[in-house]
Design a protein around this motif. Structure first.
Motif, short mmCIF file in Angstrom:
data_model
loop_
_atom_site.label_atom_id
_atom_site.label_comp_id
_atom_site.label_asym_id
_atom_site.label_seq_id
_atom_site.Cartn_x
_atom_site.Cartn_y
_atom_site.Cartn_z
N VAL A 184 42.81 -50.71 -12.45
CA VAL A 184 41.70 -50.17 -13.21
C VAL A 184 40.76 -49.50 -12.22
N GLN A 187 37.18 -47.91 -11.45
CA GLN A 187 35.81 -48.06 -11.95
C GLN A 187 34.94 -46.93 -11.38
N ILE A 215 45.81 -56.95 -15.35
CA ILE A 215 44.97 -56.16 -14.44
C ILE A 215 44.94 -56.88 -13.11
N LYS A 251 41.22 -53.89 -9.29
CA LYS A 251 40.07 -53.10 -9.74
C LYS A 251 39.53 -52.38 -8.53
#
Length: 49
Positions: A46, A48, A19, A22
């Motif tokens: 990722v 969020q 990852i 984010k």
């Protein structure tokens, strides 16, 4: 998938190596773009909420 989820939940697999980004969901377009073009050494984004 349940087996993999268990490994992650139990801390037996560390996803921090893959990852690389984010981002808030509002930046999804940017996240898809850098993933698709592999810019900024992007491996996995990722999003969020």
């Amino acid at each position: 998938m349940p087996y993999l989820h268990d490994l992650i939940s139990e801390g037996k697999v560390d996803l921090s190596d893959i990852i690389t980004h984010k981002l808030p969901i509002e930046r999804a377009k940017f996240g898809y773009d850098i993933f698709d073009t592999k810019r900024d050494d992007c491996i996995k984004v990722v999003l969020q909420p």
